[in-house]
Design an enzyme around this catalytic site. Structure first.
Site, PDB file in Angstrom:
ATOM      1  N   ASP A  17       0.827  -1.210   0.000  1.00 19.22           N
ATOM      2  CA  ASP A  17       0.000   0.000   0.000  1.00 19.22           C
ATOM      3  C   ASP A  17       0.861   1.260   0.000  1.00 19.22           C
ATOM      4  O   ASP A  17       1.964   1.257   0.548  1.00 19.22           O
ATOM      5  CB  ASP A  17      -0.925  -0.028   1.227  1.00 19.22           C
ATOM      6  CG  ASP A  17      -2.110   0.901   1.074  1.00 19.22           C
ATOM      7  OD1 ASP A  17      -2.368   1.392  -0.033  1.00 19.22           O
ATOM      8  OD2 ASP A  17      -2.787   1.151   2.102  1.00 19.22           O
ATOM      9  N   HIS A  34       2.381   3.152  -9.047  1.00 20.48           N
ATOM     10  CA  HIS A  34       2.201   1.704  -9.229  1.00 20.48           C
ATOM     11  C   HIS A  34       3.395   1.116  -9.975  1.00 20.48           C
ATOM     12  O   HIS A  34       3.904   0.055  -9.622  1.00 20.48           O
ATOM     13  CB  HIS A  34       0.902   1.400  -9.980  1.00 20.48           C
ATOM     14  CG  HIS A  34      -0.332   1.802  -9.224  1.00 20.48           C
ATOM     15  ND1 HIS A  34      -0.513   1.519  -7.891  1.00 20.48           N
ATOM     16  CD2 HIS A  34      -1.447   2.483  -9.610  1.00 20.48           C
ATOM     17  CE1 HIS A  34      -1.686   2.000  -7.502  1.00 20.48           C
ATOM     18  NE2 HIS A  34      -2.276   2.588  -8.526  1.00 20.48           N
ATOM     19  N   SER A  62      -7.718  -5.556  -5.153  1.00 24.44           N
ATOM     20  CA  SER A  62      -8.799  -6.091  -4.325  1.00 24.44           C
ATOM     21  C   SER A  62     -10.132  -6.015  -5.065  1.00 24.44           C
ATOM     22  O   SER A  62     -10.269  -5.285  -6.061  1.00 24.44           O
ATOM     23  CB  SER A  62      -8.896  -5.291  -3.018  1.00 24.44           C
ATOM     24  OG  SER A  62      -9.484  -4.023  -3.258  1.00 24.44           O
ATOM     25  N   ARG A  68     -12.071   2.398  -8.392  1.00 22.90           N
ATOM     26  CA  ARG A  68     -11.154   3.463  -8.815  1.00 22.90           C
ATOM     27  C   ARG A  68     -11.449   3.876 -10.268  1.00 22.90           C
ATOM     28  O   ARG A  68     -12.097   3.133 -11.008  1.00 22.90           O
ATOM     29  CB  ARG A  68      -9.709   2.982  -8.659  1.00 22.90           C
ATOM     30  CG  ARG A  68      -9.381   2.730  -7.199  1.00 22.90           C
ATOM     31  CD  ARG A  68      -7.934   2.344  -6.997  1.00 22.90           C
ATOM     32  NE  ARG A  68      -7.673   2.063  -5.591  1.00 22.90           N
ATOM     33  CZ  ARG A  68      -6.467   2.042  -5.035  1.00 22.90           C
ATOM     34  NH1 ARG A  68      -5.396   2.262  -5.784  1.00 22.90           N
ATOM     35  NH2 ARG A  68      -6.329   1.794  -3.750  1.00 22.90           N
ATOM     36  N   LEU A 128      10.180 -21.126  -4.209  1.00 21.83           N
ATOM     37  CA  LEU A 128       9.272 -20.141  -3.615  1.00 21.83           C
ATOM     38  C   LEU A 128       7.961 -20.184  -4.385  1.00 21.83           C
ATOM     39  O   LEU A 128       7.961 -20.211  -5.616  1.00 21.83           O
ATOM     40  CB  LEU A 128       9.879 -18.729  -3.728  1.00 21.83           C
ATOM     41  CG  LEU A 128       8.970 -17.567  -3.299  1.00 21.83           C
ATOM     42  CD1 LEU A 128       8.793 -17.542  -1.780  1.00 21.83           C
ATOM     43  CD2 LEU A 128       9.529 -16.219  -3.767  1.00 21.83           C
ATOM     44  N   GLU A 204       0.839 -12.824  12.784  1.00 23.39           N
ATOM     45  CA  GLU A 204       1.435 -11.648  13.416  1.00 23.39           C
ATOM     46  C   GLU A 204       1.397 -10.533  12.374  1.00 23.39           C
ATOM     47  O   GLU A 204       1.688 -10.761  11.199  1.00 23.39           O
ATOM     48  CB  GLU A 204       2.890 -11.939  13.816  1.00 23.39           C
ATOM     49  CG  GLU A 204       3.017 -12.983  14.906  1.00 23.39           C
ATOM     50  CD  GLU A 204       2.327 -12.571  16.210  1.00 23.39           C
ATOM     51  OE1 GLU A 204       2.370 -11.367  16.547  1.00 23.39           O
ATOM     52  OE2 GLU A 204       1.743 -13.451  16.869  1.00 23.39           O
TER      53      GLU A 204
HETATM   54  C1  IPE Z   1      -5.522  -2.792  -0.213  1.00 20.77           C
HETATM   55  O1  IPE Z   1      -5.128  -1.471  -0.360  1.00 20.77           O
HETATM   56  C2  IPE Z   1      -5.548  -3.481  -1.546  1.00 20.77           C
HETATM   57  C3  IPE Z   1      -4.249  -3.723  -2.162  1.00 20.77           C
HETATM   58  C4  IPE Z   1      -3.080  -3.411  -1.658  1.00 20.77           C
HETATM   59  C5  IPE Z   1      -4.303  -4.381  -3.453  1.00 20.77           C
HETATM   60  P1  IPE Z   1      -6.233  -0.302  -0.526  1.00 20.77           P
HETATM   61  O2  IPE Z   1      -5.463   0.967  -0.646  1.00 20.77           O
HETATM   62  O3  IPE Z   1      -7.165  -0.624  -1.614  1.00 20.77           O
HETATM   63  O4  IPE Z   1      -7.009  -0.391   0.867  1.00 20.77           O
HETATM   64  P2  IPE Z   1      -7.838   0.714   1.646  1.00 20.77           P
HETATM   65  O5  IPE Z   1      -8.769   1.357   0.671  1.00 20.77           O
HETATM   66  O6  IPE Z   1      -6.842   1.693   2.183  1.00 20.77           O
HETATM   67  O7  IPE Z   1      -8.509  -0.042   2.731  1.00 20.77           O
HETATM   68  C1  IPE Z   2      -1.639   0.106  -3.312  1.00 21.75           C
HETATM   69  O1  IPE Z   2      -1.376   1.460  -3.387  1.00 21.75           O
HETATM   70  C2  IPE Z   2      -1.798  -0.526  -4.670  1.00 21.75           C
HETATM   71  C3  IPE Z   2      -3.170  -0.959  -4.991  1.00 21.75           C
HETATM   72  C4  IPE Z   2      -4.197  -0.881  -4.203  1.00 21.75           C
HETATM   73  C5  IPE Z   2      -3.388  -1.474  -6.315  1.00 21.75           C
HETATM   74  P1  IPE Z   2      -2.564   2.523  -3.418  1.00 21.75           P
HETATM   75  O2  IPE Z   2      -2.933   2.767  -4.826  1.00 21.75           O
HETATM   76  O3  IPE Z   2      -3.675   2.087  -2.550  1.00 21.75           O
HETATM   77  O4  IPE Z   2      -1.847   3.799  -2.815  1.00 21.75           O
HETATM   78  P2  IPE Z   2      -2.460   4.838  -1.771  1.00 21.75           P
HETATM   79  O5  IPE Z   2      -2.989   4.055  -0.619  1.00 21.75           O
HETATM   80  O6  IPE Z   2      -3.545   5.569  -2.501  1.00 21.75           O
HETATM   81  O7  IPE Z   2      -1.304   5.708  -1.412  1.00 21.75           O
HETATM   82 MG    MG Z   3      -4.096   2.341  -0.599  1.00 26.93          MG
END
Ligand code: IPE
Ligand code: IPE
Ligand code: MG
Length: 237
Positions: A17, A34, A62, A68, A128, A204
């Site tokens: 994230d 990304h 997810s 998005r 792995l 954990e």
């Molecule tokens: C969780 O991150 C999903 C992935 C890393 C693929 P999100 O950025 O989508 O989660 P929320 O919205 O902060 O809960």
């Molecule tokens: C995680 O990074 C990647 C995916 C969910 C695909 P984010 O895109 O959620 O990045 P933030 O949370 O907006 O910084």
């Molecule tokens: Mg995020």
């Protein structure tokens, strides 16, 4: 430092994230973040191999991420194809077997083809297992499993009393994999965002403030060290 060998988790799961915030801080588009996060994926795979972790699961998209903008979703789908195709040599050299969890029915055909191709290409590798969670949501996974078991009961192939934890585990997308002992989340968010609710029941959790594109071997090692310091009681004393 004690000379005791650290327990190494067999299975590490990561919520990658913070890509969007990383890009925003640089005045760039979210997709730039990304793309930058791909290097962290490779660093994590290499760290997992170096530390002898056997399964690495990466939350990549997810069931909620469809909310998005189309441009970001489409850019991510293209990036997944590129990243999988671009790292076949690494997977071969290092003996990395790929696996996918989540739904396949809503993904673009080009991505599903790439997934099938890499599954076949890496099927014989066993150093792995790299599990990519794509259009994955824990609630969706549990619903699909519940429906499948209900159908087996309805058709007379299964007695409801025979549904136990082992059968439930083997009906989930992660069938055959050990549960993750360690879950890492980058970017400081203290939530699980629908990631592996059944499988993480006793994991954990280590949350690092590092944004995903900055995540590297040192962060991975720090999480393993933190795991080594945790006292795992599983409800006992
Ligand atoms: C969780 O991150 C999903 C992935 C890393 C693929 P999100 O950025 O989508 O989660 P929320 O919205 O902060 O809960
Ligand atoms: C995680 O990074 C990647 C995916 C969910 C695909 P984010 O895109 O959620 O990045 P933030 O949370 O907006 O910084
Ligand atoms: Mg995020």
């Amino acid at each position: 430092m004690s000379s005791q060998p650290q327990p190494i988790p067999q299975h590490v799961a990561i919520i990658m994230d913070g890509n969007g915030r990383w890009a925003k801080a640089r005045g760039e588009e979210r997709l730039f973040g990304h793309a930058a996060g791909v290097a962290s994926v490779i660093r994590s795979v290499e760290a997992a191999l170096a530390h002898g972790v056997q399964v690495l699961t990466l939350y990549s998209f997810s069931t909620e991420n469809w909310k998005r903008p189309d441009s970001e979703v489409n850019g991510l789908m293209r990036l997944f194809v590129e990243v999988i195709r671009g790292h076949i040599d690494l997977f071969r050299r290092q003996g990395v077997r790929l696996r996918f969890i989540g739904r396949r029915d809503r993904l673009p055909a080009a991505l599903v083809e790439t997934m099938d191709w890499i599954l076949a290409e890496t099927a014989s590798f066993d150093r792995l297992t790299l599990v990519i969670a794509l259009d994955y949501g824990g609630r969706d996974e549990l619903l699909r499993a519940a429906r499948k078991l209900a159908e087996e009961v309805q058709s007379g192939h299964l007695e409801s009393g025979a549904i136990d934890e082992a059968l439930m585990s083997s009906t989930l997308d992660t069938a055959g994999l050990p549960d993750p002992e360690l879950m890492i989340r980058s970017s400081g968010e203290l939530r699980t965002s629908n990631f592996l609710p059944w499988q993480l029941a006793y994991a954990e959790i280590v949350v690092t403030p590092t944004l995903w594109p900055d995540f590297g071997e040192a962060d991975f090692r720090a999480a393993l060290n933190e795991f080594g310091r945790r006292q795992r009681r599983f409800g006992g004393l």
